[in-house]
Scaffold this motif. Structure first.
Motif, PDB file in Angstrom:
ATOM      1  N   ALA A  10       0.835  -1.203   0.000  1.00 32.52           N
ATOM      2  CA  ALA A  10       0.000   0.000   0.000  1.00 32.52           C
ATOM      3  C   ALA A  10       0.866   1.249   0.000  1.00 32.52           C
ATOM      4  CB  ALA A  10      -0.896  -0.007   1.235  1.00 32.52           C
ATOM      5  N   GLU A  11       0.393   2.311  -0.599  1.00 35.16           N
ATOM      6  CA  GLU A  11       1.110   3.575  -0.622  1.00 35.16           C
ATOM      7  C   GLU A  11       0.717   4.403   0.601  1.00 35.16           C
ATOM      8  OE1 GLU A  11       3.385   4.614  -2.568  1.00 35.16           O
ATOM      9  OE2 GLU A  11       3.341   3.155  -4.186  1.00 35.16           O
ATOM     10  N   TYR A  12       1.659   5.219   1.067  1.00 32.50           N
ATOM     11  CA  TYR A  12       1.399   6.053   2.228  1.00 32.50           C
ATOM     12  C   TYR A  12       1.558   7.512   1.843  1.00 32.50           C
ATOM     13  CZ  TYR A  12       2.274   1.471   4.021  1.00 32.50           C
ATOM     14  OH  TYR A  12       2.241   0.117   4.202  1.00 32.50           O
ATOM     15  N   SER A  13       1.068   8.380   2.730  1.00 36.32           N
ATOM     16  CA  SER A  13       1.094   9.811   2.432  1.00 36.32           C
ATOM     17  C   SER A  13       2.503  10.327   2.251  1.00 36.32           C
ATOM     18  CB  SER A  13       0.386  10.585   3.555  1.00 36.32           C
ATOM     19  OG  SER A  13       1.015  10.341   4.805  1.00 36.32           O
ATOM     20  N   LYS A 122       2.663  -1.943   8.183  1.00 38.02           N
ATOM     21  CA  LYS A 122       3.149  -0.677   8.705  1.00 38.02           C
ATOM     22  C   LYS A 122       2.239  -0.214   9.831  1.00 38.02           C
ATOM     23  CE  LYS A 122       5.330   3.538   7.251  1.00 38.02           C
ATOM     24  NZ  LYS A 122       4.751   4.503   8.159  1.00 38.02           N
ATOM     25  N   GLU A 123       2.845   0.186  10.949  1.00 35.98           N
ATOM     26  CA  GLU A 123       2.071   0.582  12.110  1.00 35.98           C
ATOM     27  C   GLU A 123       2.039   2.092  12.332  1.00 35.98           C
ATOM     28  OE1 GLU A 123       2.191  -3.002  15.257  1.00 35.98           O
ATOM     29  OE2 GLU A 123       4.067  -1.905  15.100  1.00 35.98           O
ATOM     30  N   GLY A 124       2.893   2.850  11.648  1.00 37.72           N
ATOM     31  CA  GLY A 124       2.891   4.299  11.851  1.00 37.72           C
ATOM     32  C   GLY A 124       4.289   4.832  12.041  1.00 37.72           C
ATOM     33  N   SER A 125       4.393   5.976  12.695  1.00 33.88           N
ATOM     34  CA  SER A 125       5.676   6.639  12.942  1.00 33.88           C
ATOM     35  C   SER A 125       5.927   6.732  14.444  1.00 33.88           C
ATOM     36  CB  SER A 125       5.688   8.045  12.334  1.00 33.88           C
ATOM     37  OG  SER A 125       5.517   7.990  10.933  1.00 33.88           O
ATOM     38  N   GLU A 126       7.207   6.761  14.804  1.00 35.21           N
ATOM     39  CA  GLU A 126       7.570   6.883  16.220  1.00 35.21           C
ATOM     40  C   GLU A 126       8.968   7.474  16.330  1.00 35.21           C
ATOM     41  OE1 GLU A 126       7.866   4.055  20.219  1.00 35.21           O
ATOM     42  OE2 GLU A 126       6.838   3.344  18.424  1.00 35.21           O
ATOM     43  N   HIS A 134       9.861   5.072  10.743  1.00 35.83           N
ATOM     44  CA  HIS A 134       8.721   4.287  10.303  1.00 35.83           C
ATOM     45  C   HIS A 134       8.731   2.993  11.116  1.00 35.83           C
ATOM     46  CE1 HIS A 134       8.157   6.847   6.756  1.00 35.83           C
ATOM     47  NE2 HIS A 134       9.451   6.745   6.537  1.00 35.83           N
ATOM     48  N   ARG A 135       7.602   2.648  11.718  1.00 34.22           N
ATOM     49  CA  ARG A 135       7.511   1.409  12.499  1.00 34.22           C
ATOM     50  C   ARG A 135       6.793   0.347  11.676  1.00 34.22           C
ATOM     51  NH1 ARG A 135       4.578   2.817  17.149  1.00 34.22           N
ATOM     52  NH2 ARG A 135       2.689   1.786  16.364  1.00 34.22           N
ATOM     53  N   LEU A 136       7.495  -0.780  11.457  1.00 35.84           N
ATOM     54  CA  LEU A 136       6.952  -1.895  10.680  1.00 35.84           C
ATOM     55  C   LEU A 136       6.818  -3.118  11.576  1.00 35.84           C
ATOM     56  CD1 LEU A 136       9.199  -1.704   7.480  1.00 35.84           C
ATOM     57  CD2 LEU A 136       7.151  -0.371   8.012  1.00 35.84           C
ATOM     58  N   VAL A 137       5.895  -4.001  11.239  1.00 34.71           N
ATOM     59  CA  VAL A 137       5.789  -5.271  11.933  1.00 34.71           C
ATOM     60  C   VAL A 137       5.817  -6.391  10.903  1.00 34.71           C
ATOM     61  CG1 VAL A 137       3.255  -5.298  11.940  1.00 34.71           C
ATOM     62  CG2 VAL A 137       4.506  -6.614  13.648  1.00 34.71           C
ATOM     63  N   MET A 148       8.866  -9.875  13.994  1.00 34.28           N
ATOM     64  CA  MET A 148       9.776  -8.756  14.242  1.00 34.28           C
ATOM     65  C   MET A 148       8.997  -7.450  14.189  1.00 34.28           C
ATOM     66  SD  MET A 148      13.066  -9.772  11.862  1.00 34.28           S
ATOM     67  CE  MET A 148      14.134  -8.554  12.653  1.00 34.28           C
ATOM     68  N   ARG A 149       9.473  -6.503  14.964  1.00 29.23           N
ATOM     69  CA  ARG A 149       9.006  -5.126  14.826  1.00 29.23           C
ATOM     70  C   ARG A 149      10.230  -4.263  14.585  1.00 29.23           C
ATOM     71  NH1 ARG A 149       5.464  -5.091  18.557  1.00 29.23           N
ATOM     72  NH2 ARG A 149       3.589  -5.040  17.261  1.00 29.23           N
ATOM     73  N   LEU A 150      10.198  -3.434  13.553  1.00 36.43           N
ATOM     74  CA  LEU A 150      11.358  -2.657  13.126  1.00 36.43           C
ATOM     75  C   LEU A 150      11.022  -1.172  13.136  1.00 36.43           C
ATOM     76  CD1 LEU A 150      12.296  -4.764   9.956  1.00 36.43           C
ATOM     77  CD2 LEU A 150      13.097  -5.123  12.299  1.00 36.43           C
TER      78      LEU A 150
END
Length: 313
Positions: A10-13, A122-126, A134-137, A148-150
């Motif tokens: 998916a594309e993000y803003s 993708k879970e969002g930003s932190e 960028h926070r990924l799972v 993993m969570r990155l």
């Protein structure tokens, strides 16, 4: 669970897909210089480390220094790994030829392949170490792998935090930068250990194992979880005994199978059963005069499944 996240592709803003973010992070390992402090937690143990990492036309060089507990330093490059233990006046050198220090090269092609075995979301930003990430799972689709969570730095692509997750998505172990400076000048003197080890007792590990030109092995491996492929097979001598290693990987998780011929009537020092240290599980058994050991940063079920399937060739 998937409805709570944006799914792979998916594309993000702010423009990048999950695959593109992982590709950027993989390339950052090869191209970005940095120095900082990170904390590493495994089980009830937490360590604080200082790292200085420089990349250039001559490859990379890295120095890692423990800041608590027993003193130790690691200096590594494409030529090898030097470990310094000042309190014991001991050193260890090992030729580094398998690239095991590197983050898995998760480019778009490998992510597409791994999508059979993991969900990438993708879970969002932190904010990590005062930098936006960028926070990924990465969630496994079966019980043979960890999740993993990155946390990937928005600007450079460096991985600033990584959590390894169990089947319930609880943290098994973790590392996280608490401060970092990226693409600042790094002097050669900063990459030298505090103690050069001139009066140390040094142990050297040489490349006494050679890749096999065929796929023959002393033992047959009957069952390997779907997606794990053989990526390395070596045989050599260790302490005057034949030792063989087969490495399996799904391009994210890695498992090593060791087969060592036992001395006649040897009944001590054998490893039989299971062992766990943080995220690393091991399983051992003895068969046909060989010690079989399977070890990897994977669930206990994975190493036991492979180990129990080994039979004489």
């Amino acid at each position: 669970m998937l409805s709570a996240y944006f799914v792979l592709g998916a594309e993000y803003s702010y423009g990048l897909t999950v695959s593109q973010l992982l590709d950027k992070s993989s390339r950052a390992v090869e191209s970005v210089s940095y120095k900082g402090t990170f904390m590493y937690s495994r089980g009830n143990e937490t360590k604080t480390m200082r790292v200085i990492h420089r990349t250039g036309l001559d490859g990379f060089k890295e120095r890692i220094q423990s800041l608590d507990g027993d003193e130790s330093e690691i200096v590594r490059s494409e030529k090898g790994v030097w470990c310094y233990f000042p309190n014991r006046k001991e050193g260890y050198f090992k030729f580094q030829d398998d690239g095991s220090f590197r983050m898995p090269n998760l480019n778009a092609a490998s992510v597409d392949k791994l999508n059979r075995y993991y969900w990438f979301m993708k879970e969002g930003s932190e904010r990590i170490a005062n930098r936006m990430t960028h926070r990924l799972v990465i969630e496994p689709k079966d019980s043979f792998r960890y999740g993993m969570r990155l946390w990937i730095d928005e600007e450079s692509g460096l991985l600033l935090r990584s959590d390894l997750l169990d089947k319930d998505m609880g943290i098994i172990d973790s590392y996280m930068f608490v401060e970092i400076a990226i693409n600042r000048p790094i002097l050669e003197s900063e990459l030298q250990p505090a103690d050069l080890g001139k009066d140390y007792v040094w142990n050297f590990s040489t490349a006494n194992s050679s890749p096999l030109q065929d796929t023959s092995a002393s033992m047959l491996v009957g069952v390997v979880p779907d997606g794990f492929m053989k990526i390395k097979h070596v045989r050599g001598q260790f302490d005057d005994r034949e030792k063989e290693q087969i490495v399996f990987s799904d391009e994210l998780a890695t498992v090593s199978l060791f087969m060592q011929k036992l001395m006649q009537d040897q009944d001590d020092g054998l490893f039989i059963g299971s062992s766990t240290l943080g995220s690393v599980n091991a399983y051992g058994r003895v068969i046909n005069g060989y010690q079989i050991t399977v070890v990897g940063e994977v669930p206990a079920q994975t190493v036991r499944t492979i180990g129990d399937s080994v039979t004489p060739n």
